[in-house]
Design a protein around this motif. Structure first.
Motif, PDB file in Angstrom:
ATOM      1  N   UNK A  27       0.827  -1.211   0.000  1.00 54.05           N
ATOM      2  CA  UNK A  27       0.000   0.000   0.000  1.00 54.05           C
ATOM      3  C   UNK A  27       0.862   1.262   0.000  1.00 54.05           C
ATOM      4  N   UNK A  28       2.084   1.143   0.482  1.00 46.55           N
ATOM      5  CA  UNK A  28       3.001   2.283   0.439  1.00 46.55           C
ATOM      6  C   UNK A  28       3.357   2.655  -0.999  1.00 46.55           C
ATOM      7  N   UNK A  29       3.202   1.709  -1.920  1.00 47.30           N
ATOM      8  CA  UNK A  29       3.464   2.020  -3.326  1.00 47.30           C
ATOM      9  C   UNK A  29       2.526   3.107  -3.840  1.00 47.30           C
ATOM     10  N   UNK A  34       2.586   8.851  -5.889  1.00 46.32           N
ATOM     11  CA  UNK A  34       2.119  10.247  -5.883  1.00 46.32           C
ATOM     12  C   UNK A  34       3.170  11.239  -5.385  1.00 46.32           C
ATOM     13  N   UNK A  35       4.049  10.833  -4.474  1.00 49.75           N
ATOM     14  CA  UNK A  35       4.906  11.812  -3.816  1.00 49.75           C
ATOM     15  C   UNK A  35       6.399  11.670  -4.110  1.00 49.75           C
ATOM     16  N   UNK A  36       6.898  10.508  -4.286  1.00 51.67           N
ATOM     17  CA  UNK A  36       8.342  10.313  -4.376  1.00 51.67           C
ATOM     18  C   UNK A  36       8.878  10.267  -5.803  1.00 51.67           C
ATOM     19  N   UNK A  37       8.093  10.671  -6.759  1.00 52.92           N
ATOM     20  CA  UNK A  37       8.593  10.705  -8.123  1.00 52.92           C
ATOM     21  C   UNK A  37       8.171   9.517  -8.962  1.00 52.92           C
ATOM     22  N   UNK A  38       7.380   8.639  -8.443  1.00 50.74           N
ATOM     23  CA  UNK A  38       6.869   7.527  -9.224  1.00 50.74           C
ATOM     24  C   UNK A  38       7.400   6.180  -8.766  1.00 50.74           C
ATOM     25  N   UNK A  39       6.827   5.162  -9.367  1.00 52.16           N
ATOM     26  CA  UNK A  39       7.176   3.794  -8.975  1.00 52.16           C
ATOM     27  C   UNK A  39       8.524   3.338  -9.515  1.00 52.16           C
ATOM     28  N   UNK A  40       9.019   3.972 -10.556  1.00 53.79           N
ATOM     29  CA  UNK A  40      10.279   3.548 -11.161  1.00 53.79           C
ATOM     30  C   UNK A  40      11.501   4.091 -10.425  1.00 53.79           C
ATOM     31  N   UNK A  41      11.294   4.823  -9.351  1.00 58.64           N
ATOM     32  CA  UNK A  41      12.410   5.338  -8.567  1.00 58.64           C
ATOM     33  C   UNK A  41      12.954   4.234  -7.654  1.00 58.64           C
TER      34      UNK A  41
END
Length: 122
Positions: A27-29, A34-41
């Motif tokens: 769920x943290x994904x 939304x906040x850390x620059x995306x899932x590919x980070x």
């Protein structure tokens, strides 16, 4: 007829705890997207990898060393506090739950050795 093995049920509880933790971690994904620059980070990969590792740990929890894999994952989660504080907080909360669960396991093993379990009474 042999008495039921209480440790078999306990392994089920440990697997359920790992799955619950994996759900919370995954769920943290949603937050990272939304906040850390995306899932590919790297944060997205870290959270995704931990979630998958928690699910895979369910398969080895029945092995003699499986409990230590789960405890090791709790340590990794707590160390992730330096990368993602929310992930570290989740690690602390579930680490406390695992500590309580391992204490219960030790208590059941002690009662088994003494023959005080309800299933051992005639």
């Amino acid at each position: 007829m042999s008495a039921p093995d209480p440790m078999k049920g306990f392994r089920g509880v440990m697997s359920a705890m790992l799955i619950l933790e994996a759900i919370v971690v995954m769920l943290a994904l949603l937050i990272i997207a939304k906040t850390e620059g995306g899932l590919a980070t790297w944060q997205g990969w870290l959270v995704g990898s931990l979630g998958v590792a928690l699910i895979l740990a369910c398969g080895v929890v029945g092995k003699p060393w499986g409990t230590w894999v789960a405890v090791g994952l709790q340590g990794v989660m707590i160390l992730c506090f330096f990368a993602l504080p929310a992930l570290g907080a989740i690690g602390v909360i579930f680490g406390l739950a695992w500590a309580w669960m391992l204490w219960l396991r030790q208590d059941v093993q002690k009662r088994m050795a003494e023959g005080r379990l309800t299933s051992q009474q005639e």
